[in-house]
Design a protein around this motif. Structure first.
Motif, short mmCIF file in Angstrom:
data_model
loop_
_atom_site.label_atom_id
_atom_site.label_comp_id
_atom_site.label_asym_id
_atom_site.label_seq_id
_atom_site.Cartn_x
_atom_site.Cartn_y
_atom_site.Cartn_z
N UNK A 33 0.84 -1.19 0.00
CA UNK A 33 0.00 0.00 0.00
C UNK A 33 0.88 1.25 0.00
N UNK A 34 0.62 2.16 -0.95
CA UNK A 34 1.34 3.43 -0.95
C UNK A 34 2.51 3.45 -1.91
N UNK A 35 3.54 4.21 -1.53
CA UNK A 35 4.70 4.44 -2.40
C UNK A 35 5.64 3.24 -2.35
N UNK A 36 5.95 2.66 -3.53
CA UNK A 36 6.87 1.54 -3.55
C UNK A 36 7.30 1.25 -4.98
N UNK A 37 8.58 0.93 -5.16
CA UNK A 37 9.10 0.52 -6.46
C UNK A 37 9.04 -1.00 -6.54
N UNK A 71 0.29 -7.65 -5.01
CA UNK A 71 -0.75 -6.68 -5.38
C UNK A 71 -0.35 -5.33 -4.81
N UNK A 72 -0.46 -4.29 -5.61
CA UNK A 72 -0.11 -2.95 -5.14
C UNK A 72 -1.33 -2.04 -5.22
N UNK A 73 -1.44 -1.17 -4.24
CA UNK A 73 -2.50 -0.17 -4.21
C UNK A 73 -1.85 1.19 -3.98
N UNK A 74 -2.26 2.22 -4.73
CA UNK A 74 -1.62 3.53 -4.59
C UNK A 74 -1.98 4.21 -3.28
N UNK A 75 -1.23 5.27 -2.97
CA UNK A 75 -1.52 6.10 -1.79
C UNK A 75 -2.96 6.61 -1.88
N UNK A 76 -3.70 6.56 -0.77
CA UNK A 76 -5.12 6.89 -0.80
C UNK A 76 -5.53 7.62 0.47
N UNK A 77 -6.81 7.95 0.59
CA UNK A 77 -7.31 8.55 1.82
C UNK A 77 -7.32 7.50 2.93
#
Length: 374
Positions: free
Chosen positions: A234-238, A251-257
């Protein structure tokens, strides 16, 4: 009143009123910091009958206005700047005691110079932070007393400042507990039906790949042992830093509320929180443990920083000091998902009982409460 003292306040407002009111002026640009160091103080100080208002430091009219009714001024995460200097002048004119609060060693050249996360960022970014550090220390040392998010951060600051220093940890406010409850309830059916095992790594800012790399071999071996094991980032990651062979299990999820973030986090069976052992990370707080516990998820944490303070080993999670500790904890939790789920429920109960809003330890040093109430 003579012309000579026309702009002077002869007595401090704190001596003229029985009602205390804190004016907090800070940098409100970082959402996580705003939540944990600014917004939730309304709830904390409300438990002891202290009024509280806050403003972004660039909102000059509001900052000046809330200072007029205040008995105490708090400054959060501010560095030397003409505007900040004017607030300090006004505070001294009004005879307001001043507290400086911060949750990262932004004031320390030494901490930045050894911070492993800087290695994955451009060189000019590191140089910028190093140049800014003395500007934070200037304002920190202009205050009467100091507060920090962890004992490690307080202890390091005491090597650079003679000011009295105290701890005010982050905690689970009502918003956090409610958002976590909603996320937990929404994920219950999906999580119960899943036949695999998901670990979650959350990264709220850039550079945390350096932390993850400290456990990457153990995580990759864990995922490689069974195809139904997943890594949720979850968030910032390469993500390209991870093995290509395991991409189908990531599975990746972008930075969110915040609510969305907790919703994703609640789907995991365990949250992993590695920290490279350096001076900067030894000052880190346990906000990720708070988030995971709010969503009913147990945590495996490094022994670095303040994360371990929130873990009851074997009951709410595990503390991993060695690579073998990480491997053992992951395999133990994956062996019995029912026991793992109970650990998550335990973490939630401990969060509610011990780490929610209260004007006492372990959340806040009683001396700091007394400084406002006296």
């Amino acid at each position: 009143m003579s012309v000579a003292n026309a702009m002077s306040t002869q007595k401090a407002p704190a001596l003229l009123t029985r009602r205390r009111m804190i004016a907090m002026i800070g940098d409100l640009n970082l959402q996580q910091c705003k939540k944990y160091r600014i917004e939730q103080l309304t709830e904390l100080w409300g438990t002891v009958g202290v009024d509280y208002q806050y403003a972004h430091f660039e909102d000059i009219p509001r900052c000046i206005a809330i200072m007029q009714a205040a008995t105490h001024l708090m400054l959060y995460r501010l560095q030397r700047h003409d505007i900040v200097t004017s607030y300090l002048y006004e505070a001294r004119r009004l005879r307001l005691p001043v507290l400086y609060d911060i949750d990262d060693p932004l004031f320390s050249v030494e901490a930045y110079a050894t911070y492993g996360n800087m290695a994955v960022l451009p060189t000019e970014v590191k140089q910028h932070f190093l140049a800014q550090a003395p500007l934070y220390l200037d304002i920190l040392n202009a205050a009467d007393i100091l507060s920090f998010s962890t004992p490690g951060l307080r202890d390091h600051a005491m090597s650079l400042s003679p000011r009295p220093a105290f701890v005010r940890r982050n905690f689970a406010d009502r918003e956090t507990l409610e958002a976590g409850r909603t996320a937990l309830q929404s994920s219950f059916a999906e999580k119960s039906a899943a036949d695999g095992f998901t670990l979650c790594f959350a990264s709220g800012s850039q550079g945390h790949e350096a932390d993850f790399q400290t456990i990457a071999p153990q995580v990759e071996a864990f995922l490689g042992a069974a195809p139904n094991r997943k890594l949720l980032i979850l968030g910032h990651f390469q993500s390209e830093l991870l093995s290509e062979k395991l991409q189908s299990q990531i599975e990746t999820r972008p930075f969110s509320d915040y609510a969305t973030y907790l919703g994703h986090l609640a789907r995991a069976d365990v949250a992993v929180m590695p920290l490279a052992d350096d001076l900067f990370n030894r000052c880190k707080s346990a906000v990720r443990v708070i988030d995971a516990a709010a969503a009913g998820v147990p945590s495996i944490v490094s022994a670095t920083g303040d994360l371990a303070a929130m873990i009851n080993p074997g009951k709410t999670g595990y503390i991993a000091a060695t690579p073998d500790d990480w491997t053992g904890a992951l395999e133990t939790l994956a062996t019995d998902k029912a026991v793992t789920a109970q650990m998550g429920r335990n973490a939630r109960l401990v969060l509610e009982d011990l780490w929610s809003a209260r004007a006492s330890q372990p959340i806040i040093d009683t001396e700091l409460v007394g400084w406002v109430k006296e």
